[in-house]
Motif scaffolding. Structure first.
Motif, PDB file in Angstrom:
ATOM      1  N   GLN A 238       0.835  -1.204   0.000  1.00 39.19           N
ATOM      2  CA  GLN A 238       0.000   0.000   0.000  1.00 39.19           C
ATOM      3  C   GLN A 238       0.866   1.249   0.000  1.00 39.19           C
ATOM      4  O   GLN A 238       0.619   2.194  -0.764  1.00 39.19           O
ATOM      5  CB  GLN A 238      -0.904   0.013   1.231  1.00 39.19           C
ATOM      6  N   LEU A 239       1.886   1.281   0.839  1.00 40.75           N
ATOM      7  CA  LEU A 239       2.750   2.454   0.928  1.00 40.75           C
ATOM      8  C   LEU A 239       3.493   2.693  -0.383  1.00 40.75           C
ATOM      9  O   LEU A 239       3.618   3.839  -0.845  1.00 40.75           O
ATOM     10  CB  LEU A 239       3.736   2.296   2.083  1.00 40.75           C
TER      11      LEU A 239
ATOM     12  N   ASP B 201       1.049   4.030  -2.888  1.00 45.60           N
ATOM     13  CA  ASP B 201       0.673   5.416  -2.603  1.00 45.60           C
ATOM     14  C   ASP B 201       1.590   6.408  -3.310  1.00 45.60           C
ATOM     15  O   ASP B 201       1.164   7.507  -3.674  1.00 45.60           O
ATOM     16  CB  ASP B 201       0.755   5.682  -1.096  1.00 45.60           C
TER      17      ASP B 201
ATOM     18  N   ARG C 299      -5.688  -0.235  -1.964  1.00 46.01           N
ATOM     19  CA  ARG C 299      -5.803   0.909  -2.861  1.00 46.01           C
ATOM     20  C   ARG C 299      -4.594   0.993  -3.788  1.00 46.01           C
ATOM     21  O   ARG C 299      -3.494   0.565  -3.448  1.00 46.01           O
ATOM     22  CB  ARG C 299      -5.949   2.198  -2.058  1.00 46.01           C
ATOM     23  N   ASN C 300      -4.812   1.521  -4.960  1.00 45.61           N
ATOM     24  CA  ASN C 300      -3.762   1.715  -5.961  1.00 45.61           C
ATOM     25  C   ASN C 300      -3.130   0.402  -6.441  1.00 45.61           C
ATOM     26  O   ASN C 300      -2.079   0.422  -7.076  1.00 45.61           O
ATOM     27  CB  ASN C 300      -2.653   2.630  -5.417  1.00 45.61           C
TER      28      ASN C 300
ATOM     29  N   THR D 226      -8.911  11.619   1.882  1.00 39.42           N
ATOM     30  CA  THR D 226      -9.250  11.638   0.458  1.00 39.42           C
ATOM     31  C   THR D 226     -10.547  10.863   0.247  1.00 39.42           C
ATOM     32  O   THR D 226     -10.733   9.789   0.829  1.00 39.42           O
ATOM     33  CB  THR D 226      -8.134  11.004  -0.387  1.00 39.42           C
TER      34      THR D 226
ATOM     35  N   SER E 242      -5.142   9.904   3.590  1.00 36.65           N
ATOM     36  CA  SER E 242      -4.337  10.199   2.408  1.00 36.65           C
ATOM     37  C   SER E 242      -2.908   9.702   2.608  1.00 36.65           C
ATOM     38  O   SER E 242      -2.482   9.451   3.730  1.00 36.65           O
ATOM     39  CB  SER E 242      -4.319  11.709   2.152  1.00 36.65           C
ATOM     40  N   PRO E 243      -2.150   9.573   1.514  1.00 32.70           N
ATOM     41  CA  PRO E 243      -0.745   9.182   1.646  1.00 32.70           C
ATOM     42  C   PRO E 243       0.036  10.202   2.480  1.00 32.70           C
ATOM     43  O   PRO E 243      -0.224  11.397   2.440  1.00 32.70           O
ATOM     44  CB  PRO E 243      -0.243   9.172   0.195  1.00 32.70           C
TER      45      PRO E 243
ATOM     46  N   GLY F 198       2.486  11.677  -3.066  1.00 29.06           N
ATOM     47  CA  GLY F 198       1.720  10.450  -3.212  1.00 29.06           C
ATOM     48  C   GLY F 198       0.289  10.779  -3.596  1.00 29.06           C
ATOM     49  O   GLY F 198      -0.146  11.928  -3.546  1.00 29.06           O
ATOM     50  N   SER F 199      -0.459   9.747  -3.970  1.00 26.47           N
ATOM     51  CA  SER F 199      -1.847   9.972  -4.373  1.00 26.47           C
ATOM     52  C   SER F 199      -2.660   8.709  -4.185  1.00 26.47           C
ATOM     53  O   SER F 199      -2.132   7.597  -4.204  1.00 26.47           O
ATOM     54  CB  SER F 199      -1.915  10.413  -5.843  1.00 26.47           C
ATOM     55  N   LEU F 200      -3.943   8.911  -3.994  1.00 28.86           N
ATOM     56  CA  LEU F 200      -4.893   7.806  -3.915  1.00 28.86           C
ATOM     57  C   LEU F 200      -5.633   7.789  -5.245  1.00 28.86           C
ATOM     58  O   LEU F 200      -6.475   8.642  -5.501  1.00 28.86           O
ATOM     59  CB  LEU F 200      -5.838   8.021  -2.740  1.00 28.86           C
ATOM     60  N   ARG F 201      -5.301   6.814  -6.097  1.00 25.01           N
ATOM     61  CA  ARG F 201      -5.801   6.824  -7.467  1.00 25.01           C
ATOM     62  C   ARG F 201      -7.048   5.965  -7.653  1.00 25.01           C
ATOM     63  O   ARG F 201      -7.916   6.307  -8.438  1.00 25.01           O
ATOM     64  CB  ARG F 201      -4.672   6.365  -8.412  1.00 25.01           C
TER      65      ARG F 201
END
Length: 406
Positions: A35-36, A39, A76-77, A345, A359-360, A369-372
């Motif tokens: 996950q990290l 992110d 996520r991602n 987010t 959020s990251p 970083g981003s949550l896509r």
């Protein structure tokens, strides 16, 4: 089959963009590492059992929808590919994917990957630059290596459980799966360091994370305290012995605030807000406050119990005294600072609608970083990955699916 039904397609490329990670294993420690990495832009291909997927898909299930409320966070991602790693064909698919990747993250018991022909020695012959991140309870060697190890056992062995909770009660759980999360965090750190080293040397390496060692790493001076004084650190509840005032205090409206005023200058500011200058006489130094900690806490609690929470916090913040409420999820969702910093987010889940999560972190100024997208459905990316990365045609994938390999 797509991963973008709820994706934030305008998310910036993170610092790990272009890094391909194959995530194997399940539950928390290894997947939290994935996950990290995801992110911050890594392409994370998660391999799951075709029959059932990661057990995390069934944790913290919302009764109304039947959907896990944890899976969209920890997955996520990521891209979900189903592969039966217990079959020779599944092992071959994994081997081929890893040959085209930069990192493999796994958290099986030591020896499992070797039995499947997926040990580091074999994989590094196919891919000399491979970083193999291995997360287990006790590490890859040593007399305990073969034992089954969960995060809770790592928390106990690393010393955390013994010092957590009220001294009048048995050792307590922190409240989250902190041992697993610490192991995942240190694994992500080790992975990125190994990638930096590869940039210099051209060679990959093994990142060997033991959960108990990840816990041990944050245990401050616990070992030298015993070594040099004979003192075994014990449970102390909400205080740190000898460091005062730093505790939770009641307020007039039935709430509570945490006040940390254990530095001499900060304590002086607290005393001014309290309008109790006489406290400086007996509590003015760090040692005095430590020796009379409980007496001081009682005096502060008697004062805070007469104050409304918001007025109290306004006065403390205005005076430069660290203080705050003990937040729950509703507080986080309503807090203006969380909103201003983008600490949460919100994306749209296919059945749950708006889905908000952390959020990251940390914030990177140039490559954040981003949550896509949220955690995908089981096997959502099997066709796309096997055709796009390995060059299989769809008929081959259908044949593998018919034989339950994927």
């Amino acid at each position: 089959m797509t991963t973008s039904y709820d994706a934030a397609t305008d998310a910036p490329a993170g610092p790990l963009a272009g890094v391909r990670v194959v995530e194997m294993g399940s539950l928390i420690a290894g997947p939290f590492c994935g996950q990290l990495l995801g992110d911050f832009g890594a392409e994370v291909i998660k391999l799951e059992d075709p029959a059932s997927g990661d057990p995390m898909r069934r944790w913290q299930v919302d009764e109304a929808s039947g959907e896990s409320l944890w899976w969209p966070v920890i997955a996520r991602n990521k891209r979900s590919v189903t592969v039966d790693l217990r079959t020779p064909e599944g092992q071959d698919l994994a081997r081929r994917l890893i040959a085209e990747s930069d990192v493999v993250v796994e958290n099986f018991r030591p020896g499992t990957m070797e039995r499947w022909g997926l040990g580091y020695e074999e994989l590094s012959r196919l891919n000399p630059g491979l970083v193999m991140t291995r997360v287990t309870g006790y590490g890859q060697d040593g007399p305990y290596a073969g034992r089954a190890g969960f995060g809770s056992i790592g928390e106990a062995m690393g010393g955390l459980r013994h010092v957590t909770g009220d001294p009048a009660s048995p050792p307590s759980r922190v409240g989250i799966s902190i041992g697993d999360s610490l192991a995942g965090t240190f694994s992500a750190l080790g992975t990125t360091m190994a990638l930096v080293a590869r940039h210099r040397t051209g060679r990959g390496q093994v990142v060997d994370t033991a959960i108990y060692e990840a816990v041990l790493a944050v245990m401050e001076g616990l070992v030298p305290l015993y070594q040099h004084t004979g003192e075994v650190r014990e449970r102390t509840g909400s205080i740190l012995p000898g460091v005062a005032p730093s505790n939770v205090y009641p307020t007039a409206d039935g709430d509570a605030v945490l006040i940390g005023a254990n530095r001499d200058t900060v304590f002086a500011r607290l005393v001014e807000v309290m309008d109790r200058p006489e406290l400086l006489t007996g509590f003015g130094t760090h040692d005095q406050r430590g020796e009379r900690q409980h007496e001081l806490d009682e005096a502060i609690a008697a004062w805070t119990a007469t104050q409304e929470t918001e007025a109290l916090l306004k006065a403390l913040h205005g005076a430069g005294v660290p203080a705050g409420r003990l937040y729950t999820a509703p507080d986080m969702l309503a807090d203006e600072h969380f909103a201003a910093r983008g600490a949460l987010t919100t994306l749209v889940h296919r059945t749950l609608g708006e889905f908000t999560q952390q959020s990251p972190t940390p914030h990177l100024s140039d490559t954040p970083g981003s949550l896509r997208w949220l955690g995908p459905e089981l096997g959502a990316d099997t066709v796309a990955v096997l055709t796009g990365v390995l060059g299989l045609d769809e008929a081959e994938v259908r044949d593998l699916a018919a034989r339950k390999v994927v």
